[in-house]
Write a protein that holds these residues in place. Structure first.
Motif, short mmCIF file in Angstrom:
data_model
loop_
_atom_site.label_atom_id
_atom_site.label_comp_id
_atom_site.label_asym_id
_atom_site.label_seq_id
_atom_site.Cartn_x
_atom_site.Cartn_y
_atom_site.Cartn_z
N SER A 1 0.83 -1.21 0.00
CA SER A 1 0.00 0.00 0.00
C SER A 1 0.86 1.26 0.00
O SER A 1 0.57 2.23 -0.70
CB SER A 1 -0.93 -0.01 1.22
N ASN A 2 1.92 1.25 0.80
CA ASN A 2 2.83 2.39 0.84
C ASN A 2 3.51 2.60 -0.51
O ASN A 2 3.72 3.73 -0.95
CB ASN A 2 3.88 2.19 1.93
N TRP A 3 3.91 1.51 -1.15
CA TRP A 3 4.58 1.58 -2.45
C TRP A 3 3.66 2.22 -3.50
O TRP A 3 4.06 3.08 -4.28
CB TRP A 3 5.01 0.18 -2.89
N ILE A 4 2.39 1.78 -3.52
CA ILE A 4 1.42 2.32 -4.47
C ILE A 4 1.17 3.80 -4.20
O ILE A 4 1.14 4.62 -5.12
CB ILE A 4 0.10 1.53 -4.40
N LEU A 5 1.01 4.14 -2.93
CA LEU A 5 0.80 5.54 -2.55
C LEU A 5 2.01 6.39 -2.95
O LEU A 5 1.86 7.50 -3.48
CB LEU A 5 0.56 5.64 -1.04
N GLY A 6 3.20 5.85 -2.72
CA GLY A 6 4.41 6.55 -3.13
C GLY A 6 4.47 6.75 -4.63
O GLY A 6 4.89 7.81 -5.11
N GLY A 7 4.04 5.75 -5.40
CA GLY A 7 4.01 5.87 -6.85
C GLY A 7 3.11 6.99 -7.32
O GLY A 7 3.45 7.75 -8.23
N PHE A 8 1.94 7.13 -6.68
CA PHE A 8 1.02 8.21 -7.05
C PHE A 8 1.62 9.58 -6.72
O PHE A 8 1.48 10.54 -7.50
CB PHE A 8 -0.32 8.03 -6.35
N PHE A 9 2.26 9.68 -5.57
CA PHE A 9 2.89 10.95 -5.20
C PHE A 9 4.02 11.31 -6.17
O PHE A 9 4.17 12.48 -6.55
CB PHE A 9 3.43 10.88 -3.77
N LEU A 10 4.80 10.33 -6.57
CA LEU A 10 5.90 10.59 -7.49
C LEU A 10 5.39 10.94 -8.89
O LEU A 10 5.99 11.76 -9.59
CB LEU A 10 6.83 9.37 -7.55
N ALA A 11 4.29 10.32 -9.30
CA ALA A 11 3.68 10.70 -10.57
C ALA A 11 3.16 12.14 -10.52
O ALA A 11 3.29 12.90 -11.48
CB ALA A 11 2.54 9.73 -10.91
N ALA A 12 2.59 12.51 -9.36
CA ALA A 12 2.13 13.90 -9.18
C ALA A 12 3.31 14.86 -9.23
O ALA A 12 3.21 15.96 -9.80
CB ALA A 12 1.39 14.03 -7.85
N GLU A 13 4.45 14.45 -8.65
CA GLU A 13 5.65 15.29 -8.70
C GLU A 13 6.11 15.49 -10.13
O GLU A 13 6.50 16.60 -10.52
CB GLU A 13 6.76 14.63 -7.87
N SER A 14 6.05 14.44 -10.93
CA SER A 14 6.44 14.54 -12.34
C SER A 14 5.49 15.48 -13.09
O SER A 14 5.91 16.26 -13.95
CB SER A 14 6.43 13.16 -12.99
N PHE A 15 4.19 15.42 -12.75
CA PHE A 15 3.21 16.30 -13.38
C PHE A 15 3.48 17.76 -13.04
O PHE A 15 3.46 18.63 -13.92
CB PHE A 15 1.80 15.90 -12.93
#
Length: 294
Positions: A179-193
């Motif tokens: 769950s933490n990994w998936i949440l981290g992936g969304f945050f990092l995708a938002a950072e890229s955006f």
């Protein structure tokens, strides 16, 4: 990869390698600092404050004889740049805290895809389905985003384990870890955006060394050359995470990173072809304006 045939090519090449290495090192240090209990927001405040002081003093020396006029419009753009930039930093730190620098560097390669989407929305890019250039950039964008989903939702078996697993071993159950990994992936995708939005906004208008060195390389080679080095960050991140943080490399991260890089180069291929067509068109126009000598 880019081949350096002369000394003139070697310096920008080395400069971009240093930029990528500094970027990855920054992520690794952030991860290590946050794992020791240092607040991620405090890190951002200190790093931005230091960068502001350095750039402010440097600009006073460089432009002391020709200071630009600061208007309300310019200040408004600076404010928007700050909002996008700091938002990207926050999402990056949160994402790295939940996941790893390796996932963070993989997500960095989403920037060209998000930039392409935002450029279409703000009508800075024209989308033509009959054009091979638009097809390449669109397909590359879709592939990059698909790769981001793979690296986020599929962890897979561990294919490389550090000799010392103390730094990366988590005290969470498997479900919480995923769950933490998936949440981290969304945050990092938002950072890229947000980083892409920051780049788009600059067509209106990191840290000090990275910005200065990257700007110098841009002036010597152009944006296409600089962008080609983004996937190199994944290699640096895997090696440094393995050696210094004890990170394990999972199959899902490797597959997803490869897919993102393929999409990244698809978008960049379209941009290179587009730039060459523009240059050829301008060269043709300039040659037509030259009077014939009789």
């Amino acid at each position: 990869m880019v081949v350096c045939s002369t000394g003139k090519d070697l310096f920008p090449f080395m400069g971009m390698v240093i930029v990528i290495l500094a970027q990855v090192s920054n992520m690794e240090v952030m991860k290590a600092a946050m794992s020791k209990g240092i607040n991620k927001y405090v890190i951002i405040v200190y790093s931005d404050a230091l960068s502001t002081i350095i750039f402010f003093i440097s600009s006073l020396f460089i432009y002391r004889s020709n200071l630009p006029l600061i208007t309300f419009s310019v200040l408004s753009r600076f404010f928007l740049l700050s909002v996008f930039g700091i938002s990207g930093q926050i999402f990056s730190n949160v994402g790295i805290q939940y996941s790893s620098p390796t996932l963070g560097t993989a997500m960095l390669n989403l920037s060209p895809a998000f930039t392409f989407i935002l450029a279409i929305i703000f009508r800075m890019e024209k989308l033509s389905w009959s054009s091979k250039i638009s097809q390449a950039k669109s397909l590359g964008t879709i592939v990059s985003i698909a790769g981001a989903f793979v690296v986020t939702f599929y962890e897979g078996p561990i294919i490389l384990t550090a000799l010392s697993g103390t730094a990366s071993s988590r005290n969470y159950p498997l479900l919480s870890q995923q769950s933490n990994w998936i949440l981290g992936g969304f945050f990092l995708a938002a950072e890229s955006f947000f980083s892409s939005a920051w780049n788009i906004l600059q067509a209106i208008i990191g840290t000090g060394m990275q910005v200065w060195l990257c700007t110098w390389c841009l002036s010597r080679t152009g944006p296409m050359y600089v962008s080609m080095f983004k996937p190199l960050a994944i290699v640096f991140s895997v090696v440094m995470g393995f050696l210094f943080l004890g990170d394990a490399l999972c199959l899902g991260s490797l597959i997803g990173a490869v897919i993102i890089v393929i999409g990244f180069y698809g978008v960049m291929w379209g941009k290179v072809k587009e730039q060459r067509e523009v240059e050829q068109c301008e060269l043709k126009k300039s040659s037509e304006k030259v009077p014939l000598l009789g």
